[in-house]
Design an enzyme around this catalytic site. Structure first.
Site, short mmCIF file in Angstrom:
data_model
loop_
_atom_site.label_atom_id
_atom_site.label_comp_id
_atom_site.label_asym_id
_atom_site.label_seq_id
_atom_site.Cartn_x
_atom_site.Cartn_y
_atom_site.Cartn_z
N LYS A 115 19.17 18.79 45.09
CA LYS A 115 18.82 19.30 43.76
C LYS A 115 17.73 20.35 43.84
O LYS A 115 17.72 21.31 43.07
CB LYS A 115 18.41 18.15 42.84
CG LYS A 115 19.58 17.30 42.40
CD LYS A 115 19.22 16.39 41.25
CE LYS A 115 20.42 15.54 40.85
NZ LYS A 115 20.08 14.55 39.83
N LYS A 197 34.27 15.74 45.94
CA LYS A 197 34.38 14.82 44.83
C LYS A 197 34.53 15.59 43.51
O LYS A 197 33.92 16.64 43.34
CB LYS A 197 33.10 13.98 44.79
CG LYS A 197 33.22 12.68 44.03
CD LYS A 197 31.94 11.87 44.22
CE LYS A 197 31.64 11.11 42.92
NZ LYS A 197 30.39 10.36 42.98
N LYS A 200 31.20 16.73 37.44
CA LYS A 200 31.02 17.32 36.12
C LYS A 200 30.24 18.63 36.20
O LYS A 200 30.23 19.39 35.25
CB LYS A 200 30.36 16.33 35.15
CG LYS A 200 29.10 15.68 35.62
CD LYS A 200 28.67 14.57 34.66
CE LYS A 200 27.48 13.79 35.23
NZ LYS A 200 27.01 12.73 34.37
#
Ligand code: TRP
Length: 334
Positions: A115, A197, A200
């Site tokens: 992140k 994966k 979103k």
């Protein structure tokens, strides 16, 4: 444990559009196991602000997520479904636990590294201590089990470490949580890159099925799904795209992999993709209808939100008072 019941805690962030992966991989699984536990399902909005959010958008998405929990089949009378920000104990316990967590431990968190790389202009202290807040979520309710995906394993490990460290100093304060290792939900991959994966936060909208996509959109996205040139619908390592589609089809139809292979033996990818798209649309339609229905009933939802926040607060305060006393804060004068 609370009374004679094992406690289950989990949460999701209300950031981005929830995908089929979140539903088949997590939410649907929660519904299947919820009855066995005393459950807390939080919309973790405190976590969301570790990256910059538009306030109106965050509020809207948080409510949509909470609605979705209920629409997916979690009975809000039996499951404590609430906003993390409505229970101040999360932040209070997180502060205390911050003082029992080492910089070195947090520095090892791979999600922080990811992140931080992604939000290089806003590497704030909240992003760094995100796992401590997550530990507070879990420990506040004395959770026995926490269903999480692989990407959260490291955070669950640090939660256990912090709890054990605290208990070693102050006695048996926290239940040491286990990751939920029952039948885990399907791991759904991106439709555009089946090695990744379904996420979103993927920038390519064709990579993900959003839970609110309409039937045409769903079918169009499946038609465009990346597969291979093997021209066989079989479940095997070399065909990650087809494997993913089979996983999705299996999750929506409850057929077995063998049945699916037989059903589409000798058939083309076009036909299979259409069938998968239709199965997904059929799976999502009732969910979408329940969301629409619930969203209309503002008073009902508000009541649920209020009652469950009070319920969560009750259990949270119990743990928090115990912790405050252990670390030496003065008792409250009544
Ligand atoms: N970090 C989790 C995620 O992004 C969400 C979360 C926050 C969570 N607190 C939690 C999950 C406590 C399980 C338990 O998926």
């Amino acid at each position: 444990m609370i009374g004679d019941r094992k406690v289950l805690f989990s949460g999701m962030q209300a950031t981005g559009n929830l995908t089929l992966g979140n539903y088949l991989g997590a939410l649907k699984n929660w519904v299947n196991i919820a009855d066995e536990y005393l459950t807390f399902f939080s919309v973790v909005d405190l976590h969301s602000i570790t990256v910059r959010q538009d306030p109106a958008e965050l509020r809207k998405r948080a409510r949509a997520l909470l609605t979705l929990y209920i629409a997916a089949g979690l009975d809000p009378e039996k499951n404590c479904i609430y906003y993390q920000s409505h229970v101040s104990g999360h932040a209070e316990l997180a502060w205390i636990l911050n003082c029992f967590t080492y910089m070195g431990e947090l520095n090892r968190m791979t999600q922080f590294k990811d992140k931080a790389a992604k939000h290089a202009d806003n590497i704030n202290a909240g992003l760094f201590t995100y796992p401590v807040l997550m530990a507070a979520d879990i420990l506040l309710y004395q959770a026995d089990v926490v269903p999480v995906g692989n990407d959260q394993m490291q955070h669950l490990e640090i939660t256990r470490d912090i709890a054990q460290r605290f208990n070693a100093i102050y006695g048996d304060v926290f239940t040491i949580p286990e990751v939920y290792l029952g039948k885990v939900g399907a791991r759904i991959m991106s439709l555009q890159d089946p090695e990744k994966k379904m996420s979103k936060s993927d920038e390519n909208p064709n990579a993900s099925i959003y839970l609110m996509d309409d039937t045409d959109t769903i079918i169009r996205k499946f038609k465009r799904a990346v597969t291979d040139s093997e021209a066989q619908i079989v479940y095997r390592e070399e065909q990650p795209g087809i494997r993913n589609l089979i996983d999705i089809y299996v999750a929506c139809t409850k057929k077995s992999v063998e049945e699916v292979e037989r059903e589409f033996d000798g058939k083309g990818y076009g036909e299979f993709k259409l069938a998968v798209g239709e199965a997904v649309a059929t799976e999502l339609r009732p969910l979408q209808e329940r969301v629409a229905q619930l969203s209309k009933d503002k008073a009902y939802l508000d009541g649920i939100i209020k009652n469950n926040a009070e319920k969560a607060e009750y259990y949270a305060t119990k743990t928090l008072r115990k912790v405050q006393k252990k670390v030496g804060f003065p008792e409250r004068v009544r």
